[in-house]
Scaffold this motif. Structure first.
Motif, mmCIF file in Angstrom:
data_model
loop_
_atom_site.group_PDB
_atom_site.id
_atom_site.type_symbol
_atom_site.label_atom_id
_atom_site.label_comp_id
_atom_site.label_asym_id
_atom_site.label_seq_id
_atom_site.Cartn_x
_atom_site.Cartn_y
_atom_site.Cartn_z
ATOM 1 N N MET A 120 0.706 -1.189 0.042
ATOM 2 C CA MET A 120 -0.087 0.112 0.135
ATOM 3 C C MET A 120 0.898 1.401 -0.034
ATOM 4 O O MET A 120 0.461 2.123 -0.692
ATOM 5 C CB MET A 120 -0.804 0.143 1.168
ATOM 6 N N ILE A 160 2.317 1.981 -3.260
ATOM 7 C CA ILE A 160 1.717 2.740 -4.430
ATOM 8 C C ILE A 160 1.636 4.251 -4.178
ATOM 9 O O ILE A 160 2.009 4.954 -5.163
ATOM 10 C CB ILE A 160 0.142 2.273 -4.367
ATOM 11 N N LYS A 162 3.042 7.119 -7.039
ATOM 12 C CA LYS A 162 1.929 7.761 -7.825
ATOM 13 C C LYS A 162 2.298 9.200 -8.242
ATOM 14 O O LYS A 162 1.667 9.688 -9.405
ATOM 15 C CB LYS A 162 0.625 7.757 -7.184
ATOM 16 N N PHE A 167 -25.613 -2.843 -0.859
ATOM 17 C CA PHE A 167 -24.796 -1.856 -0.956
ATOM 18 C C PHE A 167 -24.931 -0.939 0.555
ATOM 19 O O PHE A 167 -23.897 -0.457 0.846
ATOM 20 C CB PHE A 167 -25.004 -0.958 -2.177
ATOM 21 N N LEU A 198 -18.275 -0.998 5.906
ATOM 22 C CA LEU A 198 -16.945 0.305 5.681
ATOM 23 C C LEU A 198 -16.784 1.067 6.674
ATOM 24 O O LEU A 198 -16.025 2.005 6.747
ATOM 25 C CB LEU A 198 -17.164 0.990 4.267
ATOM 26 N N LEU A 253 -19.205 3.344 7.710
ATOM 27 C CA LEU A 253 -19.645 4.994 7.688
ATOM 28 C C LEU A 253 -20.767 4.993 8.608
ATOM 29 O O LEU A 253 -21.514 4.243 9.084
ATOM 30 C CB LEU A 253 -19.966 4.877 6.279
ATOM 31 N N LYS A 271 -24.417 9.229 7.011
ATOM 32 C CA LYS A 271 -23.758 8.922 5.751
ATOM 33 C C LYS A 271 -24.704 7.979 5.060
ATOM 34 O O LYS A 271 -25.055 8.139 3.954
ATOM 35 C CB LYS A 271 -22.590 8.723 5.728
ATOM 36 N N ARG A 323 -26.516 9.645 2.068
ATOM 37 C CA ARG A 323 -25.759 9.323 0.851
ATOM 38 C C ARG A 323 -26.095 7.815 -0.036
ATOM 39 O O ARG A 323 -25.852 7.891 -1.215
ATOM 40 C CB ARG A 323 -24.164 9.178 0.953
ATOM 41 N N HIS A 324 -26.591 6.911 0.858
ATOM 42 C CA HIS A 324 -26.869 5.679 0.340
ATOM 43 C C HIS A 324 -28.308 5.181 0.045
ATOM 44 O O HIS A 324 -28.594 4.694 -0.769
ATOM 45 C CB HIS A 324 -25.925 4.454 1.065
ATOM 46 N N ASN A 333 -31.462 6.747 -3.471
ATOM 47 C CA ASN A 333 -32.091 5.672 -4.237
ATOM 48 C C ASN A 333 -33.647 5.597 -3.765
ATOM 49 O O ASN A 333 -34.303 4.889 -4.640
ATOM 50 C CB ASN A 333 -31.555 4.492 -3.717
ATOM 51 N N LEU A 348 -23.335 -2.714 -5.246
ATOM 52 C CA LEU A 348 -22.592 -1.205 -5.488
ATOM 53 C C LEU A 348 -23.794 -0.119 -5.411
ATOM 54 O O LEU A 348 -24.899 -0.375 -6.281
ATOM 55 C CB LEU A 348 -21.984 -1.142 -6.734
ATOM 56 N N ASN A 349 -23.840 0.987 -4.790
ATOM 57 C CA ASN A 349 -24.738 2.081 -4.760
ATOM 58 C C ASN A 349 -24.979 2.522 -6.102
ATOM 59 O O ASN A 349 -24.129 3.110 -6.774
ATOM 60 C CB ASN A 349 -24.175 3.121 -3.753
ATOM 61 N N MET A 392 -23.812 6.447 -7.068
ATOM 62 C CA MET A 392 -22.564 6.621 -6.792
ATOM 63 C C MET A 392 -21.770 6.512 -7.988
ATOM 64 O O MET A 392 -21.499 5.379 -8.425
ATOM 65 C CB MET A 392 -22.223 6.278 -5.468
ATOM 66 N N ASP A 394 -16.383 7.641 -6.124
ATOM 67 C CA ASP A 394 -16.987 7.839 -4.789
ATOM 68 C C ASP A 394 -17.175 6.426 -4.048
ATOM 69 O O ASP A 394 -16.969 6.362 -2.710
ATOM 70 C CB ASP A 394 -18.462 8.481 -5.078
ATOM 71 N N GLU A 429 -15.256 6.915 -0.793
ATOM 72 C CA GLU A 429 -15.670 7.563 0.537
ATOM 73 C C GLU A 429 -15.140 7.064 1.788
ATOM 74 O O GLU A 429 -15.108 7.956 2.482
ATOM 75 C CB GLU A 429 -17.355 7.030 0.164
ATOM 76 N N ALA A 430 -15.223 5.751 1.700
ATOM 77 C CA ALA A 430 -14.753 5.148 3.159
ATOM 78 C C ALA A 430 -13.235 5.476 3.639
ATOM 79 O O ALA A 430 -13.104 6.121 4.798
ATOM 80 C CB ALA A 430 -15.165 3.829 3.434
ATOM 81 N N TYR A 477 -13.355 9.071 4.719
ATOM 82 C CA TYR A 477 -14.248 9.370 5.897
ATOM 83 C C TYR A 477 -13.175 8.807 7.334
ATOM 84 O O TYR A 477 -13.049 9.370 8.200
ATOM 85 C CB TYR A 477 -15.346 8.422 5.890
ATOM 86 N N HIS A 478 -12.437 7.775 6.830
ATOM 87 C CA HIS A 478 -11.669 7.122 7.938
ATOM 88 C C HIS A 478 -10.248 7.721 7.969
ATOM 89 O O HIS A 478 -9.463 7.486 8.583
ATOM 90 C CB HIS A 478 -11.322 5.848 8.074
ATOM 91 N N TYR A 507 -5.099 8.483 -5.405
ATOM 92 C CA TYR A 507 -5.495 6.984 -4.350
ATOM 93 C C TYR A 507 -6.167 6.154 -5.041
ATOM 94 O O TYR A 507 -6.137 4.864 -5.436
ATOM 95 C CB TYR A 507 -5.881 7.492 -2.906
ATOM 96 N N ARG A 532 -12.952 -1.338 -3.710
ATOM 97 C CA ARG A 532 -13.609 -0.679 -2.463
ATOM 98 C C ARG A 532 -13.087 -1.249 -1.020
ATOM 99 O O ARG A 532 -12.700 -0.394 -0.188
ATOM 100 C CB ARG A 532 -14.933 -0.679 -2.438
ATOM 101 N N ALA A 542 -9.139 -0.552 -0.895
ATOM 102 C CA ALA A 542 -8.804 0.911 -0.308
ATOM 103 C C ALA A 542 -8.957 1.179 1.187
ATOM 104 O O ALA A 542 -8.314 2.139 1.476
ATOM 105 C CB ALA A 542 -9.914 1.844 -1.016
ATOM 106 N N MET A 543 -9.433 0.199 1.872
ATOM 107 C CA MET A 543 -9.403 0.087 3.219
ATOM 108 C C MET A 543 -8.300 -0.339 3.909
ATOM 109 O O MET A 543 -8.241 -0.268 5.138
ATOM 110 C CB MET A 543 -10.678 -0.470 3.905
#
Lengths: 305, 326
Positions: free
Chosen positions: A1, A4, A8, A196, A203, A205, A209, A213-214, A218, B111-112, B115, B119, B123-124, B127-128, B139, B173, B176-177
């Motif tokens: 990680m 990268i 970049k 999702f 995740l 969140l 959110k 957001r989710h 929708n 998957l949303n 978005m 995103d 997103e996460a 946020y973190h 990234y 996704r 990325a965490m």
């Protein structure tokens, strides 16, 4: 990680190709739907009339021309000078119908806002939290659904001696939120269990959110459709209230009020006083129904191009 | 928790149970329970891939979600690197959350749709605070390159991608965490066979590049054989066998495992195989059989199997719950 992150910075920034958002795709579908486009055009024409009523109206909607200009204008039939005729006081009906669009849209928009402000949060709480909250809110919704709409509005309005337009749209909003609440609740229940949303929880969140957001983006399509279709209903309801004397008060140029005032002259052949505002109401309700139906078809994600 | 084991065991599942109440009647009284996961204990070692196999409805998914605390178990504990994951629910322990992630089965539902890819992936971590807002775009680009997606398409929406690409977005996704442990919940079973191997190879590559630990849930033994170090077999909410991959496929001990392995298709028309055909259906998890849960369908069932319940016994790293072995 970490590796990268280090390399970049060397590379030039990667261009991003534009994506077709669901809104863009919905607009493509909407544009193909003739009835929807007619509805959109009709809606714009009403909004246009409401905004520019001052410039479009040939006369002052409250000027009693039969007393100030010519006694012959009392209940005068449609003519070149007055295309929709004049009422008992010689007021120009075309001007009053144009200004009436303002009243109707005002009521429609503000009552819908009240509806959304009550219905969406309550539906969201019921659907997302479930349990006792869901039971409580669903019970309230059922009670209000079981109550005759117009009676409830009449009761709310008549509690206050002096019926103002603000009161009317608050009263309409207070009963009208239930349909929107049910739809929002159903959306939240089904989306809460979707993968999702589960992914968003995994995740880490935060709840706000996840909701804003989710889930909400929708759930918004059916809410918009319901609100648009509800506009027609609200405008008819306001006309009905005005007709019964509980809505707009004379001399406000309200369509419902005009129908009420002119109805006794229809049998005598002087139909224009009631007929033109009636047509205006029909036109407006049709406009919002076409628009709402079109939005429903366009925003439905299952219907792909 | 199991003291001293956290060195080797990244995930420690102890007596995990998940019972779903069945509500009946207008009063919604509890009429019984669906025993989705019934007293399951196992460990996942740091750096290994544990394949979890079983038929649909046997509780595989429930176990995966319970480890991440997406489902609250009825009883039992899950420890991650020595810490009880119950903390995840109470305080939203972000650090622990980040370290364990999940890849879902359905590349469409996970998957949303509102978005864009950027995103979804970013997103996460944003946020973190794994990345700053300024670094986020770079990234996302680097992560997309890692999983074999074109970074140019990061402004696009999920519906503009194929199933395999969407699954790569789901993997991105997670990646990325910067997780240590990933639950792969049937990550390839919704994909075309030609795409399956690509995604499996990607998962294997990422595992070695980022030294990930996987719990790989699948109903497909050939997929599990490809990617796992050890295999665990679940039947009706109970663990019946856990063994190193080579042992498991060469000498399956539990009659259920033997039946499963004999059902793997062999790409040779002349191969003669002794297929073990199981009779009957899986019993209901509401009312599991007495004694050994497999006794109703087991070709080798004895009297003892109907009366007593066998427990998982370790025989030199190969654990089985069966009376055939004493």
């Amino acid at each position: 990680m970490r590796a990268i992150a280090a390399d970049k910075g060397m590379k030039p920034p990667v261009r991003a190709e534009a994506g077709d958002s669901l809104i863009k795709e919905a607009w493509i579908r909407f544009r193909r739907n003739k009835l929807a486009m007619i509805g959109l055009f009709m809606t714009f024409s009403i909004i246009f009339a409401a905004i520019f009523a001052g410039a479009l109206a040939p006369y002052d909607p409250k000027a009693q021309l039969a007393f100030t200009v010519d006694p012959a204008l009392k209940l005068a039939a449609p003519s070149v000078q007055h295309p929709m005729g004049n009422d008992l006081y010689g007021r120009d009906i075309l001007s009053r119908v144009l200004y009436g669009a303002r009243i109707s849209l005002e009521i429609g928009i503000f009552a819908t806002l009240v509806t959304i402000m009550i219905g969406v949060p309550l539906g969201a709480i019921a659907g997302y939290m479930g349990g006792i909250w869901d039971d409580l809110i669903s019970w309230l919704v059922n009670v209000i659904f079981a109550f005759p709409f117009i009676l409830f509005v009449l009761a709310v309005v008549s509690v206050f001696r002096n019926p103002s337009l603000y009161l009317v749209f608050v009263a309409i909003g207070l009963v009208n939120w239930v349909a929107l609440c049910r739809i929002t609740r159903g959306q939240f229940i089904s989306l809460r269990g979707s993968e999702f949303v589960e992914a968003a929880r995994a995740l880490g969140l935060p709840t706000w959110k996840i909701i804003f957001r989710h889930i909400l983006p929708n759930a918004i399509a059916p809410i918009i459709v319901q609100a648009t279709l509800g506009m027609g209903g609200i405008i008819t309801l306001e006309a009905g209230l005005a007709y019964l004397g509980f809505g707009a008060q004379p001399p406000t140029p309200s369509w419902g009020l005009m129908i009420s005032e002119g109805q006794q002259y229809i049998a005598r052949g002087q139909w224009w006083w009631s007929m033109f505002p009636g047509i205006a109401i029909m036109y407006t309700v049709l406009a919002f129904n076409f628009l709402g139906d079109g939005l429903r078809d366009a925003l439905d994600v299952r219907q792909k191009r | 928790m199991t003291e001293g084991n956290s060195e080797r065991h990244l995930v420690d599942v102890l007596h995990l149970k998940k019972y779903y109440p069945i509500k009946r009647g207008i009063l919604r009284r509890t009429a019984g329970y669906v025993k989705a996961v019934n007293d399951v204990t196992f460990q996942i070692r740091r750096g290994e891939t544990l394949g979890l196999v079983g038929e649909s409805g046997c509780g595989k998914t429930t176990i995966g979600r319970s480890i991440l605390r997406l489902i609250v178990p009825s009883a039992g504990t899950v420890a991650f690197d020595g810490a009880d994951v119950e903390a995840l629910q109470k305080s939203d322990d972000a650090a622990l959350r980040r370290r364990m992630q999940i890849i879902f089965q359905d590349p469409y539902g996970s998957l949303n749709p509102r978005m864009n890819v950027s995103d979804i992936i970013g997103e996460a971590p944003l946020y973190h605070r794994l990345v700053s807002k300024a670094e986020l775009d770079d990234y996302v680009v680097s992560i997309m390159e890692k999983v074999g997606l074109r970074p140019e398409s990061r402004a696009k929406y999920p519906h503009e991608f194929s199933g395999g690409q969407r699954q790569r977005i789901g993997i991105a996704r997670v990646l990325a965490m910067k997780p240590e442990f990933v639950v792969c919940d049937e990550p390839v079973s919704a994909l075309d066979v030609s795409i399956q191997s690509q995604v499996l190879n990607l998962l294997a590559d990422l595992r070695s590049e980022f030294s990930l630990t996987y719990l790989f849930i699948s109903h497909d033994l050939s997929v599990v054989k490809h990617i796992s170090d050890r295999v665990a077999v679940l039947y009706l909410g109970k663990m019946v066998e856990i063994a190193p991959k080579a042992d498991f496929f060469s000498q399956p001990m539990h009659p259920y495992s033997q039946a499963l392995i004999s059902a793997i298709p062999v790409p040779d028309p002349d191969a003669t195989k002794n297929r073990v055909i199981l009779e009957g259906d899986v019993p209901s998890p509401i009312n599991p059989p007495d004694g050994c849960i497999f006794s109703t369908r087991c070709p080798k069932a004895m009297d003892r199997c109907k009366a007593e319940e066998p427990i998982l016994v370790d025989r030199g790293g190969h654990e089985t719950a069966c009376f055939l072995y004493g």
